[in-house]
Scaffold this motif. Structure first.
Motif, short mmCIF file in Angstrom:
data_model
loop_
_atom_site.label_atom_id
_atom_site.label_comp_id
_atom_site.label_asym_id
_atom_site.label_seq_id
_atom_site.Cartn_x
_atom_site.Cartn_y
_atom_site.Cartn_z
N PHE A 1 -48.88 56.82 16.65
CA PHE A 1 -49.63 56.20 17.75
C PHE A 1 -50.09 57.22 18.78
O PHE A 1 -51.23 57.17 19.26
CB PHE A 1 -48.77 55.14 18.44
N MET A 2 -49.21 58.13 19.16
CA MET A 2 -49.47 59.00 20.30
C MET A 2 -50.17 60.31 19.95
O MET A 2 -50.85 60.89 20.80
CB MET A 2 -48.16 59.32 21.03
N VAL B 1 -76.13 60.56 24.98
CA VAL B 1 -75.09 59.61 25.40
C VAL B 1 -74.79 58.62 24.27
O VAL B 1 -73.63 58.24 24.04
CB VAL B 1 -75.53 58.87 26.67
N ARG B 2 -75.81 58.20 23.56
CA ARG B 2 -75.61 57.29 22.44
C ARG B 2 -74.73 57.93 21.37
O ARG B 2 -73.87 57.27 20.78
CB ARG B 2 -76.96 56.88 21.85
N THR B 3 -74.93 59.22 21.14
CA THR B 3 -74.09 59.92 20.17
C THR B 3 -72.65 59.98 20.64
O THR B 3 -71.71 59.75 19.85
CB THR B 3 -74.62 61.35 19.94
N TYR B 4 -72.44 60.28 21.92
CA TYR B 4 -71.08 60.31 22.46
C TYR B 4 -70.43 58.93 22.36
O TYR B 4 -69.23 58.82 22.05
CB TYR B 4 -71.09 60.77 23.91
N GLU B 5 -71.19 57.89 22.63
CA GLU B 5 -70.63 56.54 22.54
C GLU B 5 -70.27 56.19 21.10
O GLU B 5 -69.27 55.50 20.86
CB GLU B 5 -71.63 55.54 23.11
N GLN B 6 -71.07 56.66 20.16
CA GLN B 6 -70.74 56.43 18.76
C GLN B 6 -69.46 57.17 18.38
O GLN B 6 -68.63 56.65 17.63
CB GLN B 6 -71.90 56.88 17.87
N GLN B 7 -69.29 58.38 18.91
CA GLN B 7 -68.04 59.10 18.67
C GLN B 7 -66.86 58.34 19.27
O GLN B 7 -65.81 58.20 18.63
CB GLN B 7 -68.13 60.50 19.27
N ASN B 8 -67.02 57.88 20.49
CA ASN B 8 -65.93 57.18 21.18
C ASN B 8 -65.63 55.83 20.56
O ASN B 8 -64.52 55.30 20.74
CB ASN B 8 -66.28 56.98 22.66
N SER B 9 -66.59 55.27 19.83
CA SER B 9 -66.36 53.95 19.23
C SER B 9 -65.24 53.99 18.20
O SER B 9 -64.56 52.98 17.99
CB SER B 9 -67.65 53.45 18.57
N PHE B 10 -65.01 55.14 17.56
CA PHE B 10 -63.90 55.24 16.61
C PHE B 10 -62.58 54.99 17.31
O PHE B 10 -61.71 54.28 16.81
CB PHE B 10 -63.91 56.63 15.95
N GLY B 11 -62.42 55.60 18.49
CA GLY B 11 -61.19 55.40 19.25
C GLY B 11 -61.06 53.98 19.78
O GLY B 11 -59.95 53.43 19.85
N ILE C 1 -55.40 49.01 16.03
CA ILE C 1 -54.23 49.41 15.23
C ILE C 1 -53.33 50.36 16.00
O ILE C 1 -52.35 50.86 15.45
CB ILE C 1 -54.66 50.06 13.89
N ASN C 2 -53.67 50.61 17.27
CA ASN C 2 -52.89 51.52 18.10
C ASN C 2 -52.96 51.08 19.56
O ASN C 2 -53.97 51.29 20.23
CB ASN C 2 -53.43 52.94 17.96
N PRO C 3 -51.90 50.46 20.08
CA PRO C 3 -51.95 49.98 21.47
C PRO C 3 -52.07 51.10 22.49
O PRO C 3 -52.55 50.87 23.60
CB PRO C 3 -50.62 49.23 21.62
N TYR C 4 -51.64 52.31 22.13
CA TYR C 4 -51.76 53.44 23.06
C TYR C 4 -53.21 53.71 23.41
O TYR C 4 -53.54 53.98 24.57
CB TYR C 4 -51.11 54.68 22.44
N LEU C 5 -54.11 53.66 22.43
CA LEU C 5 -55.52 53.90 22.69
C LEU C 5 -56.10 52.79 23.57
O LEU C 5 -56.98 53.04 24.41
CB LEU C 5 -56.29 53.99 21.37
N VAL D 1 -54.94 42.25 24.11
CA VAL D 1 -54.61 40.83 23.92
C VAL D 1 -54.13 40.59 22.49
O VAL D 1 -53.14 39.87 22.27
CB VAL D 1 -55.84 39.96 24.26
N CYS D 2 -54.82 41.19 21.52
CA CYS D 2 -54.41 41.03 20.13
C CYS D 2 -53.02 41.60 19.89
O CYS D 2 -52.19 40.99 19.20
CB CYS D 2 -55.42 41.69 19.21
#
Length: 482
Positions: free
Chosen positions: A259-260, A352-362, A368-372, A462-463
């Motif tokens: 997770f971390m 910025v759209r590219t950075y947002e697409q990168q960040n979308s993975f996280g 599957i990871n509450p830490y993120l 919430v999930c």
């Protein structure tokens, strides 16, 4: 589920945990780290806030005290703006140390944010800074796992689990009681943190707090409390599924590392590989290429701007730009500024759209990871996330464009079309006009904007809170005492 039985189990675990010298020592150590992080965060905020405010005032004074000069020279003289810190940023540093604090604004150029702390620090900064959020996100879950790994597996090994179940205690009551007991130990650390956070926030805000920031603080408090419940419930469920305490501890350490460390770093690498970003040199080269395609406003023979000149001469029925009722140079500079700003905005949006697409993975990995999930939501609430950084850039660019176009309008209105003679002074206007440009005031993202950006993180939290509770009633039907 009987609340009385749950409370008895929780109280018994809470008392036995605090009597454990190892647990008590860990609690004291983490508590001391939290106090240290809160104090250093408060000091860091005061230093950074006062320094940025001081330099912003100096920039304003220098702008107002500039002598009479040509407006276009003032446009190139430029303006330096600083990003103010959010009053909750002492709690979570987020990405602030890597994004810079100021932008130099000038005509025809869109500069990047400079003077980040990472640029003046050693490589150790990449391992993170000690903040209250970092300790709550990383170390407190490790403490909860240490408390919960033997919560049920030890009962199984000591043969007391069968006794509890034979006495009428259900699996749901047992797991709920153990989870609440472990969470209660976390509250021994968390309640003082809440009080210190509220006090620091009030002091840094000078007791002038808004309703929006108050809601942010409350959401921050409840989000971390939910995060602790999730971690405690995971620890108890793993302990219940493990035959031995050793096996449960090994599994929980593996979950913590996953997770971390593994998942956060893995999602970053995967996002960068799937959506690569251009280098700074490549980005600037692409902007310059489009600018050259549109023409050069400083070149009188440029086809694009020559066509504009010809249309103006026809419209005003004159044969020379010197006979136009406004300064032709100011008009051309305004047109060039408009075109260059549109080109830069288009390339910036793509980046910025590219950075947002990168960040979308996280963001999707938060399911599957509450830490993120808590990491992204915490940064958003404290104004130290990527969205807040980009919002500052956009507001600074809007201010830069207004500055340049204001100087161009002053040139059109007050600068003569006739060039100065060999013995005349260069064209200039009164410095009183500089005060017409209002100082830069950054307006932070409002609550609705923050929640819209972080809807995935909120949904993931919430999930994570609901799924283990659902598992409490579904999986426990298959649990065995042996």
């Amino acid at each position: 589920m009987r609340f009385r039985i749950v409370s008895i189990i929780a109280l018994q675990l809470w008392r036995s945990s605090l009597k454990n010298k190892a647990v008590l020592a860990l609690t004291v150590i983490i508590g001391g780290m939290l106090l240290f992080a809160a104090f250093t965060g408060w000091q860091h905020y005061r230093y950074q806030h006062n320094m940025r405010l001081q330099y912003q005032q100096q920039v304003r004074e220098q702008w107002l005290n500039s002598p009479d000069k040509h407006p276009h020279r003032m446009a190139h003289y430029g303006y330096l703006v600083f990003r103010p810190k959010h009053s909750l940023s002492f709690f979570d540093f987020g990405i602030e140390s890597f994004t810079g604090v100021s932008i130099f604004l000038e005509a025809h150029r869109q500069n990047t944010v400079n003077f980040s702390e990472a640029g003046f620090s050693t490589g150790m900064l990449r391992f993170g800074e000690i903040s209250v959020a970092m300790i709550l996100q990383l170390l407190v879950p490790l403490l909860l796992f240490f408390l919960g790994f033997s919560s049920i597996s030890a009962e199984r090994e000591n043969s007391t689990l069968k006794v509890l179940l034979c006495q009428g205690v259900s699996w749901q009551e047992l797991i709920a009681g153990k989870t609440l007991g472990i969470t209660g130990v976390a509250l021994v650390l968390y309640l003082p943190v809440i009080l210190v956070t509220v006090l620091c926030w009030l002091l840094l805000s000078r007791f002038q707090v808004s309703a929006g920031d108050s809601v942010r603080l409350l959401l921050l408090i409840f989000a971390y409390f939910a995060y602790f419940i999730i971690c405690a419930l995971i620890a108890v469920l793993v302990s219940a599924l493990s035959k031995t305490s050793k096996g449960a501890l090994t599994t929980l350490i593996g979950i913590w590392l996953l997770f971390m460390i593994v998942l956060p770093r893995g999602t970053q690498v995967l996002g960068a590989q799937q959506y690569p970003t251009p280098s700074k040199a490549a980005f600037q080269a692409a902007v310059e290429k489009d600018l050259r395609r549109e023409g050069d406003s400083h070149n009188p023979d440029d086809p694009h701007y020559k066509a504009i000149k010809d249309s103006l001469l026809r419209a005003y029925n004159v044969d020379s730009v010197h006979k136009l009722p406004f300064n032709y140079g100011g008009f051309i500079m305004a047109e060039g500024e408009r075109i260059s700003a549109e080109i830069y905005a288009r390339h910036q949006q793509e980046l910025v759209r590219t950075y947002e697409q990168q960040n979308s993975f996280g963001r999707y990995a938060a399911f599957i990871n509450p830490y993120l999930a808590i990491k992204h939501f915490s940064m958003a609430l404290t104004g130290t996330d990527f969205a807040a950084y980009m919002d500052f850039q956009q507001q600074a660019e809007k201010f830069r464009y207004q500055l340049a176009q204001r100087m161009n309008r002053l040139q059109m209105e007050y600068i003569s079309n006739q060039p100065p003679g060999p013995h005349d002074k260069p064209h200039s206007i009164s410095h009183a006009h500089w005060a017409e440009l209002q100082d830069f005031r950054y307006v932070p993202l409002q609550g609705k904007q923050v929640y819209r950006h972080e809807r995935l993180s909120i949904a993931a939290l919430v999930c994570w809170l609901l799924l283990p509770i659902a598992a409490l009633f579904i999986i426990t039907k298959k649990f065995r005492a042996l």
